[in-house]
Write an enzyme that holds these catalytic residues in place. Structure first.
Site, PDB file in Angstrom:
ATOM      1  N   LYS A  50      66.152  27.530  20.327  1.00 22.07           N
ATOM      2  CA  LYS A  50      67.153  27.366  19.267  1.00 22.07           C
ATOM      3  C   LYS A  50      66.545  27.012  17.905  1.00 22.07           C
ATOM      4  CE  LYS A  50      71.288  27.903  21.236  1.00 22.07           C
ATOM      5  NZ  LYS A  50      72.358  28.760  20.696  1.00 22.07           N
ATOM      6  N   SER A 305      64.585  30.176  28.619  1.00 19.53           N
ATOM      7  CA  SER A 305      65.049  29.868  27.261  1.00 19.53           C
ATOM      8  C   SER A 305      65.051  28.391  26.905  1.00 19.53           C
ATOM      9  CB  SER A 305      66.451  30.443  27.043  1.00 19.53           C
ATOM     10  OG  SER A 305      67.367  29.861  27.959  1.00 19.53           O
TER      11      SER A 305
END
Length: 412
Positions: A50, A305
Site C-alpha cells: 500500500k 501482498s
C-alpha cells in the site's frame, strides 16, 4: 493505465520503498510441479504494497496542497502507507480509523506517522470512518487519499509488476494477484500485459466478498449487500469504477477462494515456508489448488501482498482452517435419558483418534433435559462418516451445527 505512468511512479518510489525480493519457493514449486516465485510485499517497509500507491499520490500533490496536509480512512495497510508518506515528506496527516480497529494496527499507524499524523477513531465500520474523513477533508481543504480509486494509486501499485518482470529472466506463464478494491490488480495487470501479453493474469478474491468478479460479470460496478469481513484487506463491498474498467480489460480470469482455504494457506506458509502472511496476502497462493493442472511445468508468480497479521487472530485462523478441511465438527447432541449415556458416547461413538475439544451443556440448571454442545476434532476427514454412522446406530439425536449457518454463528 500506461506503462509510462508506472515507470514514472517507479522513479519516484525507488529511494523510498524497498525493492522487495522475488523468491523461488522450493516447497510450493515441488507441491505444484512448477517454478513458483513469490513477490514478497510482506517484506515491504510497512509490510504491504500500500505504501507504493499512497506515496505516489501524495508526492504528486502541488506544494500548497502538501502544506495543508492529507486525510484518509482505513482500518489497516492503507493507513500505514499514508502515515509513512506523511513522515517521509514531513506533512500533516489525519487518519480516520473505525473505533473497532485492533490496538496493534493503531499503534503501527502512529509509529509510522510519528508527530506528523493524528489518528482519529470514529464509528464502528470503515464506512463511518470514510464519511467522517471526507467531511473533515472538505472542511479543512485537505486532500483525500483514496486507497484504490485514483490513477496515481494504481500506477504506484503497478510498480510491483515492473519489479517482477525486471527481476525474472524467464517469461511468466501465470501471475496470481489478490483483489480488494482492485488497485493492485489493475496496476500489476496493466504493466504485465503490456510487456508480456502471453502472461495469464489471475485475480483472486475471497469467496465472501466477490465484488470485482460480480461487477465484471454484471458489466458494471455493483455494491454487494453483504460481505464476509474475515479477509479484511480484501473485504470490499464495491470496487472502483476505474479499477473495474482496467481489470475488466487486463485480468484474464477471476477466481474465488473460501475463507477457510485462506486460513489453511496462512498456516502452511508459516509452518512450511516461515512466511507470515495476512489473510489478503495469502489469497494468491490459496488459489493455486484450483489451477494445479494448468500451472504444472509453468513459471508462476504469486504476489504476497501483505504480512500485517495480528497474532491474536491465530486461534481463529486455525479453527477456520480445521472446519474448512473437514477436521473440526460441532454438534448439538441430545443424550438418551439413561445412566451411562455420556460414557457410552465416549467409549463407543468417538473413534480412537477423535478428540473432544469442546463440551458444554446448553441448560446450566437442568443438564439432563437439554442438549450438549460438542466440538470434535478428527485426525482425518475420512473419519467423519464412520462417526456419524456410530451416532446413528447408538441412538444419539444430534444436529450438525457446521451445516446450519444460523446455529453456527449463534453458538460457535
Amino acid at each position: 493505465m500506461s506503462v509510462e505512468e508506472i515507470i514514472v511512479a517507479n522513479h519516484i518510489l525507488k529511494d523510498v520503498i524497498i525493492h522487495t525480493p522475488l523468491q523461488r519457493d522450493p516447497v510450493l514449486s515441488a507441491k505444484y510441479d512448477c517454478d513458483l516465485y513469490l513477490k514478497r510485499e510482506d517484506l515491504q517497509v510497512v509490510r504491504s504494497f500500500k505504501i507504493r500507491g499512497a506515496y505516489n499520490v501524495i508526492r504528486h500533490l502541488d506544494p500548497q496542497k502538501l502544506e495543508r496536509g492529507v486525510v484518509c480512512a482505513s482500518a489497516g495497510n492503507h493507513a500505514q502507507g499514508v502515515a509513512f508518506s506523511c513522515q517521509s515528506l514531513q506533512i500533516p496527516g489525519r487518519i480516520f480509523m473505525p473505533s473497532t480497529t485492533p490496538k496493534q494496527k493503531v499503534s503501527q499507524v502512529k509509529r509510522f506517522g510519528g508527530s506528523f499524523v493524528e489518528v482519529v477513531l470514529t464509528g464502528d465500520t470503515f464506512d463511518d470512518s470514510l464519511a467522517e474523513a471526507l467531511r473533515y477533508g472538505e472542511e479543512k481543504g485537505m486532500e483525500f487519499i483514496h486507497p484504490f480509486e485514483n490513477p496515481l494509486t494504481i500506477a504506484g501499485q503497478g510498480t510491483v509488476g515492473l519489479e517482477i518482470l525486471n527481476d525474472l529472466q524467464e517469461p511468466v506463464d501465470y501471475l496470481f494477484v489478490g483483489i480488494g478494491g482492485g488497485g493492485l490488480a489493475a496496476g500489476v495487470a496493466s504493466y504485465v500485459k503490456s510487456l508480456s501479453p502471453d502472461t495469464r493474469v489471475i485475480g483472486v478474491e475471497p469467496a465472501g466478498a466477490p465484488s470485482m468478479k460480480s461487477s465484471v460479470e454484471a458489466g458494471r460496478v455493483i455494491e454487494l449487500n453483504e460481505i464476509e469481513k474475515f479477509v479484511d484487506g480484501a473485504a470490499v463491498r464495491q470496487v472502483g469504477e476505474l479499477t473495474h474498467a482496467i481489470c475488466r480489460e487486463t485480468v484474464d480470469e477471476f477466481t474465488l477462494v473460501p475463507e477457510g482455504k485462506v486460513c489453511t494457506t496462512i498456516l502452511n506458509l508459516y509452518n512450511e515456508n516461515a512466511i507470515v502472511a495476512e489473510p489478503a496476502g495469502a489469497l494468491s497462493i490459496a488459489a493455486l489448488d484450483g489451477f494445479r493442472e494448468q500451472i504444472r511445468g509453468k513459471t508462476v508468480v504469486c504476489v504476497v501482498s501483505g504480512g500485517n497479521n495480528d497474532i491474536d487472530r491465530m486461534q481463529e485462523i486455525k479453527e477456520r482452517s480445521l472446519i474448512h478441511e473437514g477436521l473440526k465438527h460441532y454438534f448439538s447432541v441430545n443424550f438418551p435419558q439413561r445412566a451411562g449415556a455420556l460414557r457410552e458416547f465416549l467409549d463407543e461413538v468417538l473413534g480412537p483418534d477423535d478428540d473432544i475439544t469442546r463440551f458444554e451443556y446448553t441448560k446450566k440448571n437442568s443438564k439432563e433435559n437439554g442438549p450438549a454442545l460438542v466440538g470434535i476434532e478428527l485426525k482425518r476427514k475420512e473419519d467423519y462418516a464412520p462417526l456419524i454412522d456410530r451416532m446413528n446406530r447408538k441412538g444419539f439425536h444430534y444436529i450438525e451445527i457446521n451445516k446450519d449457518p444460523h446455529l453456527f454463528n449463534l453458538l460457535i
